[in-house]
Design an enzyme around this catalytic site. Structure first.
Site, PDB file in Angstrom:
ATOM      1  N   GLY A  14      33.738  10.948  40.967  1.00 24.29           N
ATOM      2  CA  GLY A  14      34.954  11.752  40.763  1.00 24.29           C
ATOM      3  C   GLY A  14      34.846  12.568  39.484  1.00 24.29           C
ATOM      4  O   GLY A  14      34.467  12.029  38.444  1.00 24.29           O
ATOM      5  N   ARG A  75      29.423  12.062  45.646  1.00 27.83           N
ATOM      6  CA  ARG A  75      29.145  10.628  45.744  1.00 27.83           C
ATOM      7  C   ARG A  75      28.010  10.535  46.770  1.00 27.83           C
ATOM      8  O   ARG A  75      28.252  10.627  47.963  1.00 27.83           O
ATOM      9  CB  ARG A  75      30.376   9.866  46.228  1.00 27.83           C
ATOM     10  N   GLY A 105      31.158   7.508  36.606  1.00 27.19           N
ATOM     11  CA  GLY A 105      31.819   6.203  36.526  1.00 27.19           C
ATOM     12  C   GLY A 105      30.907   5.082  36.991  1.00 27.19           C
ATOM     13  O   GLY A 105      29.668   5.210  36.996  1.00 27.19           O
ATOM     14  N   ILE A 130      38.318   9.293  34.981  1.00 26.72           N
ATOM     15  CA  ILE A 130      39.713   9.292  34.520  1.00 26.72           C
ATOM     16  C   ILE A 130      40.283   7.880  34.496  1.00 26.72           C
ATOM     17  O   ILE A 130      41.293   7.632  33.850  1.00 26.72           O
ATOM     18  CB  ILE A 130      40.613  10.198  35.391  1.00 26.72           C
ATOM     19  N   ASP A 131      39.626   6.945  35.211  1.00 25.77           N
ATOM     20  CA  ASP A 131      40.203   5.603  35.378  1.00 25.77           C
ATOM     21  C   ASP A 131      40.113   4.729  34.125  1.00 25.77           C
ATOM     22  O   ASP A 131      40.794   3.713  34.030  1.00 25.77           O
ATOM     23  CB  ASP A 131      39.499   4.853  36.528  1.00 25.77           C
ATOM     24  N   LYS A 217      72.276   2.820  33.766  1.00 29.58           N
ATOM     25  CA  LYS A 217      71.119   3.647  34.142  1.00 29.58           C
ATOM     26  C   LYS A 217      71.359   4.130  35.560  1.00 29.58           C
ATOM     27  O   LYS A 217      71.580   3.316  36.459  1.00 29.58           O
ATOM     28  CB  LYS A 217      69.830   2.815  34.140  1.00 29.58           C
ATOM     29  N   ASN A 218      71.291   5.406  35.757  1.00 29.25           N
ATOM     30  CA  ASN A 218      71.557   5.860  37.113  1.00 29.25           C
ATOM     31  C   ASN A 218      70.280   6.181  37.881  1.00 29.25           C
ATOM     32  O   ASN A 218      70.327   6.619  39.008  1.00 29.25           O
ATOM     33  CB  ASN A 218      72.539   7.031  37.120  1.00 29.25           C
TER      34      ASN A 218
HETATM   35  O1  F6P Z   1      37.264   7.163  40.282  1.00 27.34           O
HETATM   36  C1  F6P Z   1      38.030   8.268  40.027  1.00 27.34           C
HETATM   37  C2  F6P Z   1      39.063   8.493  41.105  1.00 27.34           C
HETATM   38  O2  F6P Z   1      39.821   9.618  40.749  1.00 27.34           O
HETATM   39  C3  F6P Z   1      39.958   7.296  41.395  1.00 27.34           C
HETATM   40  O3  F6P Z   1      41.023   7.159  40.501  1.00 27.34           O
HETATM   41  C4  F6P Z   1      40.400   7.587  42.789  1.00 27.34           C
HETATM   42  O4  F6P Z   1      40.725   6.394  43.446  1.00 27.34           O
HETATM   43  C5  F6P Z   1      39.202   8.220  43.412  1.00 27.34           C
HETATM   44  O5  F6P Z   1      38.445   8.769  42.355  1.00 27.34           O
HETATM   45  C6  F6P Z   1      39.517   9.295  44.423  1.00 27.34           C
HETATM   46  O6  F6P Z   1      38.325   9.761  44.954  1.00 27.34           O
HETATM   47  P1  F6P Z   1      38.166  11.012  45.931  1.00 27.34           P
HETATM   48  O7  F6P Z   1      38.273  12.244  45.104  1.00 27.34           O
HETATM   49  O8  F6P Z   1      36.815  10.857  46.511  1.00 27.34           O
HETATM   50  O9  F6P Z   1      39.273  10.933  46.914  1.00 27.34           O
END
Ligand code: F6P
Length: 325
Positions: A14, A75, A105, A130-131, A217-218
């Site tokens: 990603g 990927r 990642g 980003i995770d 809190k609404n």
């Molecule tokens: O690993 C990064 C990420 O953005 C995850 O947060 C998310 O689950 C996944 O990639 C989404 O992947 P794709 O872009 O292949 O749908």
């Protein structure tokens, strides 16, 4: 060990804001140290399909502020096979590339680890996701930008949630890690976060509703980590059935979370990690991820970065509970 003269760079998995800043930093640091640099397109697939081009300083001009990755990403299924990795190695040899830097990642660094073992190829990883779920580094490339993007979105959702007196379930990325959900909840003043790591309470929805929503809190915002089985839609169905007195809506932020210009923090992080990768090669390091801990660059063995799980700060669950009364 033969001296490294020529380095290939790829981005994989990603994409994450800041990957371009990292490509720029690696390229320019490498050129300063006298290495030849190659850009490999479309991740490991590009290594297998020979999408490899020489990089100069100009190749990375005007990209520090751009989201995504100029090298594209994928990927790769082919790279998970021995035949794919063999082809990748042959292509590297034909260009006389003798070290590989992978920005990505967990899955991407796993690929680098296997490749490095099979072919005695020095590989260096940069944590690009980003995770924020890689062990051994306080923060990963893209996490800060995405967190800010989510907070901006939630601020907007709160306006309409308030006007209509609704519960909003906002789904954010991070299918196996709750860093984005937990910290965006804290930063946006959300009432709760439902994260994969929180198994202290078997039913996080019950816990949230059970605490009681203050009468004054609404509206409420609950941030939910994405999950194929129990994402925001799952919880919305449950609220409708189990607590019909509440008006509930779902907002799935999706891929907009991965886009946009990187924050200053991500640009600085990527620049430091990119320069760190070249220092690591000069130090004779191999098969390590470059991380940052307590503001210091560190080398994390691939096996640790990939296999150990990065703990989430569980105390923050209590802080969130307390601050949302
Ligand atoms: O690993 C990064 C990420 O953005 C995850 O947060 C998310 O689950 C996944 O990639 C989404 O992947 P794709 O872009 O292949 O749908």
């Amino acid at each position: 060990m033969a001296k490294v003269k020529s380095i290939g760079i790829l981005t994989s998995g990603g994409d994450a804001p800041g990957m371009n800043a990292a490509i720029r930093a690696i390229t320019r640091s490498a050129l300063c140290e006298g290495f030849k640099v190659w850009g490999i397109y479309r991740g490991y697939d590009g290594l297998i399909n020979d999408e490899i081009k020489p990089f100069t300083s100009e190749s990375v001009s005007n990209i520090i502020q751009r989201g995504g990755t100029i090298l594209k990403s994928a990927r790769s299924k082919a790279f998970t096979t021995p035949e794919g990795r063999k082809k990748a190695y042959e292509n590297m040899k034909s260009h006389e590339i003798d070290a590989l830097i992978v920005i990505g990642g967990n899955g991407s660094l796993t690929g680098a680890r296997i490749f490095a073992e099979e072919y005695d190829m020095p590989c260096i990883g940069l944590p690009g996701t980003i995770d924020n779920d890689l062990y051994g580094t306080d923060i990963t490339i893209g996490y800060d930008t995405t967190l800010n993007t989510i907070v901006q979105c939630v601020d907007k959702i709160r306006d309409t949630a308030n006007s209509h007196e609704r519960i909003f379930l906002v789904e954010v990325m991070g299918r196996d890690a709750g860093f984005l959900a937990q910290n965006s909840a804290l930063a946006s003043g959300a009432e709760a976060a439902i994260i994969p790591e929180d198994n202290t309470d078997a039913d996080q929805l019950e816990h949230f509703i059970g605490r009681g929503i203050r009468k004054s809190k609404n509206s409420s915002i609950v941030i939910v980590s994405e999950s194929p089985k129990c994402g925001a839609l799952y919880y919305a169905e449950r609220v409708k059935k189990e607590y019909p007195q509440y008006d509930v809506r779902v907002s799935i932020l999706g891929h907009l979370q991965r886009g946009g210009s990187p924050s200053a923090r991500d640009r600085i992080l990527s620049s430091r990690l990119g320069a760190g990768a070249i220092n690591a090669i000069l130090d004779g390091q191999r098969n390590v991820m470059i991380g940052i801990r307590n503001d210091q660059i560190v080398y994390v063995p691939f096996t640790d970065a990939i296999k150990k799980s990065k703990p989430i700060n569980k105390d923050l669950i209590t802080v969130l509970d307390e601050l949302s009364i």
